[in-house]
Design a protein around this motif. Sequence first.
Motif, mmCIF file in Angstrom:
data_model
loop_
_atom_site.group_PDB
_atom_site.id
_atom_site.type_symbol
_atom_site.label_atom_id
_atom_site.label_comp_id
_atom_site.label_asym_id
_atom_site.label_seq_id
_atom_site.Cartn_x
_atom_site.Cartn_y
_atom_site.Cartn_z
ATOM 1 N N SER A 43 -4.618 9.171 13.892
ATOM 2 C CA SER A 43 -4.285 7.801 14.287
ATOM 3 C C SER A 43 -3.734 7.754 15.710
ATOM 4 O O SER A 43 -3.091 8.696 16.171
ATOM 5 C CB SER A 43 -3.245 7.231 13.315
ATOM 6 O OG SER A 43 -2.785 5.993 13.794
ATOM 7 N N TYR A 91 0.854 -1.188 0.000
ATOM 8 C CA TYR A 91 0.000 0.000 0.000
ATOM 9 C C TYR A 91 0.888 1.236 0.000
ATOM 10 O O TYR A 91 1.694 1.435 0.909
ATOM 11 C CB TYR A 91 -0.886 -0.027 1.241
ATOM 12 C CG TYR A 91 -1.944 1.044 1.252
ATOM 13 C CD1 TYR A 91 -3.195 0.814 0.678
ATOM 14 C CD2 TYR A 91 -1.712 2.286 1.838
ATOM 15 C CE1 TYR A 91 -4.175 1.783 0.679
ATOM 16 C CE2 TYR A 91 -2.697 3.266 1.847
ATOM 17 C CZ TYR A 91 -3.918 3.001 1.266
ATOM 18 O OH TYR A 91 -4.887 3.965 1.265
ATOM 19 N N TYR A 128 5.867 1.540 5.575
ATOM 20 C CA TYR A 128 4.696 2.400 5.353
ATOM 21 C C TYR A 128 3.430 1.534 5.259
ATOM 22 O O TYR A 128 2.434 1.777 5.931
ATOM 23 C CB TYR A 128 4.911 3.201 4.074
ATOM 24 C CG TYR A 128 3.791 4.168 3.763
ATOM 25 C CD1 TYR A 128 3.736 5.408 4.383
ATOM 26 C CD2 TYR A 128 2.785 3.842 2.851
ATOM 27 C CE1 TYR A 128 2.713 6.309 4.099
ATOM 28 C CE2 TYR A 128 1.763 4.727 2.557
ATOM 29 C CZ TYR A 128 1.722 5.968 3.185
ATOM 30 O OH TYR A 128 0.699 6.839 2.911
ATOM 31 N N SER A 129 3.501 0.495 4.442
ATOM 32 C CA SER A 129 2.352 -0.375 4.232
ATOM 33 C C SER A 129 1.957 -1.094 5.529
ATOM 34 O O SER A 129 0.777 -1.184 5.880
ATOM 35 C CB SER A 129 2.699 -1.390 3.140
ATOM 36 O OG SER A 129 1.570 -2.073 2.695
ATOM 37 N N LEU A 159 2.671 8.145 12.678
ATOM 38 C CA LEU A 159 2.280 7.714 11.327
ATOM 39 C C LEU A 159 2.294 8.885 10.340
ATOM 40 O O LEU A 159 2.632 8.730 9.164
ATOM 41 C CB LEU A 159 0.886 7.084 11.399
ATOM 42 C CG LEU A 159 0.384 6.265 10.212
ATOM 43 C CD1 LEU A 159 1.383 5.201 9.816
ATOM 44 C CD2 LEU A 159 -0.945 5.607 10.550
ATOM 45 N N PRO A 195 4.297 8.455 1.622
ATOM 46 C CA PRO A 195 4.067 7.325 0.712
ATOM 47 C C PRO A 195 5.322 7.041 -0.111
ATOM 48 O O PRO A 195 5.936 7.963 -0.629
ATOM 49 C CB PRO A 195 2.945 7.829 -0.201
ATOM 50 C CG PRO A 195 2.293 8.938 0.534
ATOM 51 C CD PRO A 195 3.346 9.557 1.409
ATOM 52 N N ALA A 228 -4.094 9.257 8.833
ATOM 53 C CA ALA A 228 -2.866 9.313 9.639
ATOM 54 C C ALA A 228 -2.945 10.385 10.722
ATOM 55 O O ALA A 228 -2.457 10.187 11.846
ATOM 56 C CB ALA A 228 -1.657 9.560 8.732
ATOM 57 N N ILE A 265 0.238 1.225 8.106
ATOM 58 C CA ILE A 265 -1.166 1.514 7.784
ATOM 59 C C ILE A 265 -2.021 0.266 8.012
ATOM 60 O O ILE A 265 -3.141 0.356 8.509
ATOM 61 C CB ILE A 265 -1.277 2.041 6.341
ATOM 62 C CG1 ILE A 265 -0.635 3.431 6.302
ATOM 63 C CG2 ILE A 265 -2.717 2.105 5.877
ATOM 64 C CD1 ILE A 265 -0.432 3.996 4.929
ATOM 65 N N ARG A 266 -1.474 -0.882 7.700
ATOM 66 C CA ARG A 266 -2.200 -2.136 7.977
ATOM 67 C C ARG A 266 -2.501 -2.242 9.472
ATOM 68 O O ARG A 266 -3.595 -2.632 9.879
ATOM 69 C CB ARG A 266 -1.364 -3.328 7.506
ATOM 70 C CG ARG A 266 -2.042 -4.655 7.696
ATOM 71 C CD ARG A 266 -1.290 -5.753 6.964
ATOM 72 N NE ARG A 266 -1.868 -7.052 7.255
ATOM 73 C CZ ARG A 266 -1.463 -8.191 6.704
ATOM 74 N NH1 ARG A 266 -0.488 -8.174 5.833
ATOM 75 N NH2 ARG A 266 -2.032 -9.340 7.017
ATOM 76 N N TYR A 323 -2.410 8.538 3.095
ATOM 77 C CA TYR A 323 -3.322 7.931 4.072
ATOM 78 C C TYR A 323 -3.979 9.040 4.901
ATOM 79 O O TYR A 323 -3.384 9.527 5.877
ATOM 80 C CB TYR A 323 -2.533 6.979 4.967
ATOM 81 C CG TYR A 323 -3.377 6.153 5.898
ATOM 82 C CD1 TYR A 323 -4.368 5.306 5.415
ATOM 83 C CD2 TYR A 323 -3.184 6.222 7.279
ATOM 84 C CE1 TYR A 323 -5.140 4.538 6.269
ATOM 85 C CE2 TYR A 323 -3.951 5.454 8.146
ATOM 86 C CZ TYR A 323 -4.923 4.615 7.625
ATOM 87 O OH TYR A 323 -5.689 3.854 8.476
ATOM 88 N N ASP A 377 -2.711 0.293 11.610
ATOM 89 C CA ASP A 377 -3.695 1.307 11.969
ATOM 90 C C ASP A 377 -5.111 0.835 11.625
ATOM 91 O O ASP A 377 -6.049 0.998 12.410
ATOM 92 C CB ASP A 377 -3.391 2.625 11.259
ATOM 93 C CG ASP A 377 -4.303 3.747 11.746
ATOM 94 O OD1 ASP A 377 -4.173 4.120 12.933
ATOM 95 O OD2 ASP A 377 -5.157 4.216 10.978
ATOM 96 N N GLN A 378 -5.256 0.225 10.452
ATOM 97 C CA GLN A 378 -6.563 -0.285 10.028
ATOM 98 C C GLN A 378 -7.084 -1.357 10.990
ATOM 99 O O GLN A 378 -8.243 -1.332 11.397
ATOM 100 C CB GLN A 378 -6.441 -0.878 8.622
ATOM 101 C CG GLN A 378 -6.230 0.156 7.541
ATOM 102 C CD GLN A 378 -7.555 0.704 7.036
ATOM 103 O OE1 GLN A 378 -8.427 -0.049 6.619
ATOM 104 N NE2 GLN A 378 -7.720 2.009 7.106
#
Length: 489
Positions: free
Chosen positions: A146, A136, A172-173, A151, A156, A143, A176-177, A140, A179-180
């Motif tokens: 978050s 990813y 980075y990916s 973050l 990116p 962020a 975010i994973r 985002y 955070d999700q």
Amino acid sequence: MKKLYLLVLIACILAAIGYAYWKLVIPTHRVEVRSELVMLGDLDDDKRWTDNDLKILDAFLLDPFYIPYSITCRIDMNQNGLIDKEDLEILRSLVIAKGDPYAAEDAAVAAGRPFPRPRECYRYVPLMEYRPRPLYALPYPLAGESDIDWLMKLRPPVSTISYGNALDAALYSEAIRLDQAWRKRKADLLPIERDYAVKKLARAKSLFQAGERYELLLALMELVEDAETLTERGQPEVPLKMLAFRDHLREVLGSKLYEDFKSGKKDWRALLKAVSGHLKTDLGLVYDFGKLGLPRNLTHLENYLQRTEWQYYKSTTRKEDFIALIGYAQHDPRYLRAVARTSRRHLDPNVENHNLPMVLLFREALRIKNGDKKKAVGLLDESIRIPYAWVKSIPGEKLPGSLALDNFLLPGNKEDGADKSRHWNVFGGICIYKSPQEALDLALRREMQDLRDGNYTEEAVQEFFRDMIANINGMYHVMTVNPGLLAGK
Ligand SMILES: [Ca+2]
Ligand SMILES: [Ca+2]
Ligand SMILES: [Ca+2]
């Protein structure tokens, strides 16, 4: 009758010659194609680029880590291994041009933007090989709000060309994973889960501040695995108690008492007395190691199990399952990062390099076996046994001093080899086939027997602790893991 027999024979020979001619003489019949053609950006697989593809894209953008691989890889329009802004622009342009790639290209060229030639929107992808998920790499917007407050400071990624670029892109990916997953989980966390998470998040933050990017990536992966697959809710209490016991084993290893044992001031009995004390307080179990009986022959998983049940699960392991698991272990970027953490000899007393890669391998085995834990344990157990002749062809003293290369890209350090991985998986399996109590009892008896056989030397005592740590990690994880935890969220 004889005549008929002769005719059938001649017919068979002619058929065989005909087939051989077809197969061997015509060159194209000798080629087996193991790939398929994929139309990039056609997310609903109707062979056109339409609004419906953009709807699926929007669903991806809302929940990017839970969309199937087959869709995610088609979003990577520019095929750079990242889901980036250019991918979205290309796909949207194709839809605006009503699915006509020539018109989309003309419009882009008129606006001075580079755009793929129509033929470049199709790619061959191999059918058998493991294909990693694109990372990813989009901005985002969440962020700023978050709970991972650093973050916002990540940008990116635009490339994975250098080692540093690739590490940043993975970071980075993964962040975010996390955070999700964290957003989905945080409202329902139990107090103990929150405590663990807060500690681990604080560690991640300090690694970020120190610029320790590789260790940070692994810390994030561990948090992602926790958030996506582990909960204490609705679980029996045993696994968590075992985890407390494991932490106490690590404490003993780092204690003054252990120092005294190493310098000869205390003997092994004093150490095992401390272990008995923790077994009593953590699990309510009474163990007198001096009087502990012999285990049965405990080298192989099947010795603990009902033969027929084990045989059933073994025989359902298909060749494709092995190929899939080995493909994962050889090519998955997250697994390769995790398994790359090794130490020089004897510098990993707490077996800390080992758990995360085993967690990832087991999750993949579960995926291959459709969530059946018994089958997954069986698949992993068999895979660990697959010998790799190429490793044997290298003289032992020429192998790197820290890598456990002897088998199947398994985790750990050279002194551990495949052994700790078997411990992890076997005792995890016994929890499922029998019960956690029986698994723990067998583990203690077995390690005690090893200690006796090793004459209570310093090395044997250390391996008692380290093997028990690996055993408990496997037990805790195999019992607790639930890869479908976030499925409904
Ligand atoms: Ca479509
Ligand atoms: Ca891309
Ligand atoms: Ca042992």
